[in-house]
Every structure is written in structure tokens, then in C-alpha cells.
Design an enzyme around this catalytic site. Structure first.
Site: not given
Ligand code: CMP
Length: 143
Positions: A9, A49, A112, A115, A126
Site C-alpha cells: 500500500k 474494497y 497496515n 493487502h 482482485e
Molecule cells: P486490507 O487487507 O487492505 O482490507 C481492508 C482494509 O480496511 C484493511 O486492510 C485495513 O487497512 C482497512 N481497515 C479495516 N478496519 C479499519 C478501521 N477500523 N479503520 C480504518 N481502516 C480499516
């Protein structure tokens, strides 16, 4: 042979973690069959998403993923989806184990670092979204 979609990301790209992450997947033994530095558009982010569209964090999520380039990849290998998930660690870095990518480099659930597909169905969706119609290399690789 299974394929999974993995994407560093914008925070991971900004923090120069692409090489580290590619290296971990290479060392694990998975095979890289597609990679692209890409600026995710709002439309692509919304499709990618879509399952989160009613969540309170959806707007921030789309804003973040479109804020700077991401590094999109497709990795191939036996159980590539489950192995990719294990290597990434739990979605929220506060729960991910040391030794995993999010456990080692992530701090917050929004940023984080990485993905990865969570099922066969999402991997197919995807890969089609990000790499549909693009050429995949086909090559033999020593284990
Ligand atoms: P990802 O694996 O990319 O899939 C969905 C994303 O939503 C997840 O990683 C997080 O980065 C994001 N996400 C999930 N929960 C929250 C939250 N409570 N606040 C902000 N982002 C979130």
C-alpha cells in the site's frame, strides 16, 4: 497452482518497504508472475474494497489507497493465498505477530502496509481487477 494478489500500500511504498516485502515472498519460494507500480484510481479502489462500502472507514480507506502509488503483484505457488495471509499477519498491526510483515512494519489498521487476497474467490476477483488483460510471464523456476 494457486495465485494470490498482493499489494504494497502507499505507506509501504513511501517507507521504502517494497524491496523488503518482495524479498520475503521470494525467499519463501513463491513465484512472481506479475508486478506493477500503480496509482490506484478512486473507481478501482471502490471496486476493490466494495465489500467495505458501508463501513465507517470506507472513505478514509479509498482516500488513503489513492493518495500515492501502490505496488501490485501476483504471486504463484502451492497454497499461495493462505501462505500470503500468514506472511502478512493479522489485519490490525496491534494483533499481528512479530515476524509477520504487519507485525514488523505496521502500526495502525488504516496504514497496515500490505493487502493480500483472503480467499480463492477474492484472489480471482482482485487479479482480474488489477491485472486483467495484462501479460503474465510464464517461466520455470527452481524451488
Ligand atoms: P486490507 O487487507 O487492505 O482490507 C481492508 C482494509 O480496511 C484493511 O486492510 C485495513 O487497512 C482497512 N481497515 C479495516 N478496519 C479499519 C478501521 N477500523 N479503520 C480504518 N481502516 C480499516
Amino acid at each position: 497452482m494457486e495465485r494470490t494478489f498482493i499489494m504494497v500500500k502507499p505507506d509501504g511504498v513511501q517507507r521504502n518497504l517494497v524491496g523488503e516485502i518482495v524479498s520475503r515472498f521470494e525467499k519463501k519460494g513463491l513465484k512472481l508472475v506479475y508486478a506493477e507500480m500503480t496509482q490506484v484510481t478512486e473507481q478501482l479502489a471502490s471496486e476493490h474494497y466494495a465489500e467495505h462500502k458501508d463501513k465507517p472507514f470506507f472513505k478514509d480507506l479509498v482516500g488513503f489507497i489513492t493518495s500515492n502509488p501502490s505496488f501490485a503483484m501476483v504471486w504463484e505457488g502451492e497454497n499461495a493465498i493462505a501462505i500470503g495471509r500468514k506472511m502478512m499477519g493479522a489485519t490490525n498491526p496491534k494483533d499481528s505477530e512479530p515476524g509477520t510483515i504487519r507485525g514488523d512494519f505496521g502500526l495502525t489498521v488504516g496504514k497496515n502496509v500490505i493487502h493480500g487476497s483472503d480467499s480463492q474467490e477474492s484472489a480471482e476477483r482482485e487479479i482480474a481487477l488489477f491485472a486483467g488483460g495484462k501479460p503474465f510471464v510464464d517461466y520455470e523456476k527452481d524451488e
